[in-house]
Design a protein around this motif. Structure first.
Motif, PDB file in Angstrom:
ATOM      1  N   ASP A   6       0.848  -1.136   0.021  1.00 45.09           N
ATOM      2  CA  ASP A   6      -0.083   0.016  -0.012  1.00 45.09           C
ATOM      3  C   ASP A   6       1.013   1.270   0.016  1.00 45.09           C
ATOM      4  N   GLN A   7       2.066   1.105   0.019  1.00 42.22           N
ATOM      5  CA  GLN A   7       2.976   2.160  -0.338  1.00 42.22           C
ATOM      6  C   GLN A   7       3.585   2.432  -1.734  1.00 42.22           C
ATOM      7  N   SER A   8       3.298   1.498  -2.598  1.00 41.83           N
ATOM      8  CA  SER A   8       3.999   1.581  -4.112  1.00 41.83           C
ATOM      9  C   SER A   8       2.633   1.094  -4.859  1.00 41.83           C
ATOM     10  N   TYR A   9       2.614   2.181  -5.875  1.00 45.25           N
ATOM     11  CA  TYR A   9       1.767   2.225  -6.679  1.00 45.25           C
ATOM     12  C   TYR A   9       2.103   2.392  -8.210  1.00 45.25           C
ATOM     13  N   ILE A  10       2.198   1.541  -9.159  1.00 48.28           N
ATOM     14  CA  ILE A  10       2.832   1.669 -10.574  1.00 48.28           C
ATOM     15  C   ILE A  10       1.793   1.114 -11.403  1.00 48.28           C
ATOM     16  N   ALA A  11       1.816   2.210 -12.521  1.00 51.81           N
ATOM     17  CA  ALA A  11       1.112   1.933 -14.020  1.00 51.81           C
ATOM     18  C   ALA A  11       2.079   1.917 -14.980  1.00 51.81           C
ATOM     19  N   ARG A  12       2.540   0.677 -15.373  1.00 50.09           N
ATOM     20  CA  ARG A  12       3.656   0.668 -16.187  1.00 50.09           C
ATOM     21  C   ARG A  12       3.686   1.438 -17.383  1.00 50.09           C
ATOM     22  N   ASP A  13       4.860   2.076 -17.657  1.00 52.11           N
ATOM     23  CA  ASP A  13       4.903   3.044 -18.762  1.00 52.11           C
ATOM     24  C   ASP A  13       4.266   4.255 -18.638  1.00 52.11           C
ATOM     25  N   ILE A  14       3.574   4.279 -17.391  1.00 53.70           N
ATOM     26  CA  ILE A  14       2.716   5.937 -17.354  1.00 53.70           C
ATOM     27  C   ILE A  14       3.487   6.555 -16.059  1.00 53.70           C
ATOM     28  N   GLY A  15       3.250   5.903 -15.045  1.00 53.14           N
ATOM     29  CA  GLY A  15       3.426   6.653 -13.787  1.00 53.14           C
ATOM     30  C   GLY A  15       3.531   5.912 -12.681  1.00 53.14           C
ATOM     31  N   ARG A  16       4.213   6.370 -11.577  1.00 50.73           N
ATOM     32  CA  ARG A  16       4.284   5.829 -10.119  1.00 50.73           C
ATOM     33  C   ARG A  16       4.106   6.441  -8.947  1.00 50.73           C
TER      34      ARG A  16
ATOM     35  N   TRP B 274       6.003  11.252  -6.668  1.00 50.60           N
ATOM     36  CA  TRP B 274       5.348  10.899  -8.066  1.00 50.60           C
ATOM     37  C   TRP B 274       6.476  10.879  -8.999  1.00 50.60           C
ATOM     38  N   THR B 275       6.305   9.930 -10.037  1.00 51.20           N
ATOM     39  CA  THR B 275       7.335  10.117 -11.091  1.00 51.20           C
ATOM     40  C   THR B 275       6.200   9.819 -12.417  1.00 51.20           C
ATOM     41  N   PHE B 276       6.808  10.265 -13.664  1.00 54.45           N
ATOM     42  CA  PHE B 276       6.029   9.975 -14.544  1.00 54.45           C
ATOM     43  C   PHE B 276       6.861   9.696 -15.923  1.00 54.45           C
ATOM     44  N   ASP B 277       6.789   8.617 -16.774  1.00 54.53           N
ATOM     45  CA  ASP B 277       7.385   8.534 -17.751  1.00 54.53           C
ATOM     46  C   ASP B 277       7.671   9.629 -18.746  1.00 54.53           C
ATOM     47  N   ARG B 278       8.839  10.085 -19.170  1.00 53.21           N
ATOM     48  CA  ARG B 278       8.937  11.254 -19.849  1.00 53.21           C
ATOM     49  C   ARG B 278       8.334  11.045 -21.383  1.00 53.21           C
ATOM     50  N   ASN B 279       8.316  10.022 -21.868  1.00 47.76           N
ATOM     51  CA  ASN B 279       7.699   9.734 -23.192  1.00 47.76           C
ATOM     52  C   ASN B 279       6.215   9.514 -23.099  1.00 47.76           C
ATOM     53  N   GLY B 280       5.654   9.018 -22.044  1.00 48.79           N
ATOM     54  CA  GLY B 280       4.444   8.633 -21.982  1.00 48.79           C
ATOM     55  C   GLY B 280       3.411   9.868 -21.946  1.00 48.79           C
ATOM     56  N   GLU B 281       1.976   9.443 -22.184  1.00 44.51           N
ATOM     57  CA  GLU B 281       0.977  10.472 -22.166  1.00 44.51           C
ATOM     58  C   GLU B 281       0.971  11.377 -21.254  1.00 44.51           C
ATOM     59  N   LEU B 282       1.560  10.968 -19.896  1.00 45.10           N
ATOM     60  CA  LEU B 282       1.297  12.067 -18.827  1.00 45.10           C
ATOM     61  C   LEU B 282       2.761  12.790 -18.604  1.00 45.10           C
ATOM     62  N   GLY B 283       3.700  12.634 -19.803  1.00 39.67           N
ATOM     63  CA  GLY B 283       4.931  13.294 -19.781  1.00 39.67           C
ATOM     64  C   GLY B 283       4.787  14.816 -19.330  1.00 39.67           C
ATOM     65  N   PHE B 284       3.833  15.330 -19.667  1.00 41.37           N
ATOM     66  CA  PHE B 284       3.844  16.885 -19.418  1.00 41.37           C
ATOM     67  C   PHE B 284       3.967  16.957 -17.618  1.00 41.37           C
ATOM     68  N   LEU B 285       3.675  15.995 -16.949  1.00 38.06           N
ATOM     69  CA  LEU B 285       3.743  16.149 -15.497  1.00 38.06           C
ATOM     70  C   LEU B 285       5.367  15.565 -15.096  1.00 38.06           C
ATOM     71  N   HIS B 286       6.191  15.092 -16.021  1.00 34.77           N
ATOM     72  CA  HIS B 286       7.569  14.712 -15.692  1.00 34.77           C
ATOM     73  C   HIS B 286       8.262  15.735 -15.043  1.00 34.77           C
TER      74      HIS B 286
END
Length: 201
Positions: free
Chosen positions: A114-124, A169-181
């Motif tokens: 419950d301390q780690s949430y990951i959506a692969r290639d999107i964000g965590r 929070w971290t977001f994939d630089r090249n993913g669709e949420l890359g604007f939050l990277h």
């Protein structure tokens, strides 16, 4: 229900969530899903929220979800617009698209604790600590999505318990949420638990 079936609205949803809030420069933020909506801005920046949701029993569907939303308005009426969203349930994807014009896609999720949430290639999100507030609060808003140029407006109501979170929070630089990277949120909240009704009765 079959593997791709989904329940009729409203969906009676239970679970928990983590929500980060950002102020994103206007040029970097994506447009609202319904282009007739206007972004609500603070200090000239767009208010963007990214969230991990976990829907548990007795919800009609149980699944993981990551989304990005914006605060918008139709005239003077405040709304929420979901611009990006992924789930790991085909039934949730199909129901979200067909009932409410929510642009759900499929993704793979890892939730080790419950301390780690990951959506692969999107964000965590890595949760470092949280402090829960003592009360449950009523919540109510309307979602505005686009279907062929028409606004599909859907109600969301319920009760939630809110907490303040320390996390990364971290977001994939090249993913669709890359604007939050590389951007730091103003704050991160947890909603734990929530009970909401999504859609028209």
């Amino acid at each position: 229900m079959g593997v791709n079936d989904y329940p009729a609205e409203p969906w009676d949803l239970h679970g928990h969530a983590y929500v980060g809030v950002w102020l994103v420069p206007r040029r970097a933020a994506p447009p609202p899903h319904h282009h007739g909506s206007k972004q609500i801005r603070l200090f000239g920046r767009t208010i963007v929220m990214a969230a991990f949701f976990r829907y548990d029993e007795p919800s009609p569907l149980t699944y993981d979800e990551i989304m990005a939303t914006q605060l918008v308005r139709e005239g003077l009426k405040p709304r929420v617009s979901i611009t990006h969203i992924w789930v790991d349930s085909p039934a949730s994807r199909d129901g979200g698209r067909e009932l409410w014009a929510i642009p759900k896609e499929l993704a793979e999720f890892d939730r080790v604790t419950d301390q780690s949430y990951i959506a692969r290639d999107i964000g965590r999100l890595r949760v470092i600590g949280k402090r829960m507030l003592p009360l449950r609060w009523p919540v109510g808003f309307r979602l505005a999505q686009d279907r062929d140029g028409e606004a599909i407006v859907s109600p969301v109501t319920g009760r939630v318990r809110i907490g303040i979170v320390r996390g990364t929070w971290t977001f994939d630089r090249n993913g669709e949420l890359g604007f939050l990277h590389g951007r730091r949120p103003l704050l991160t909240l947890t909603i734990r638990p929530f009970h909401i009704l999504f859609g028209h009765r």
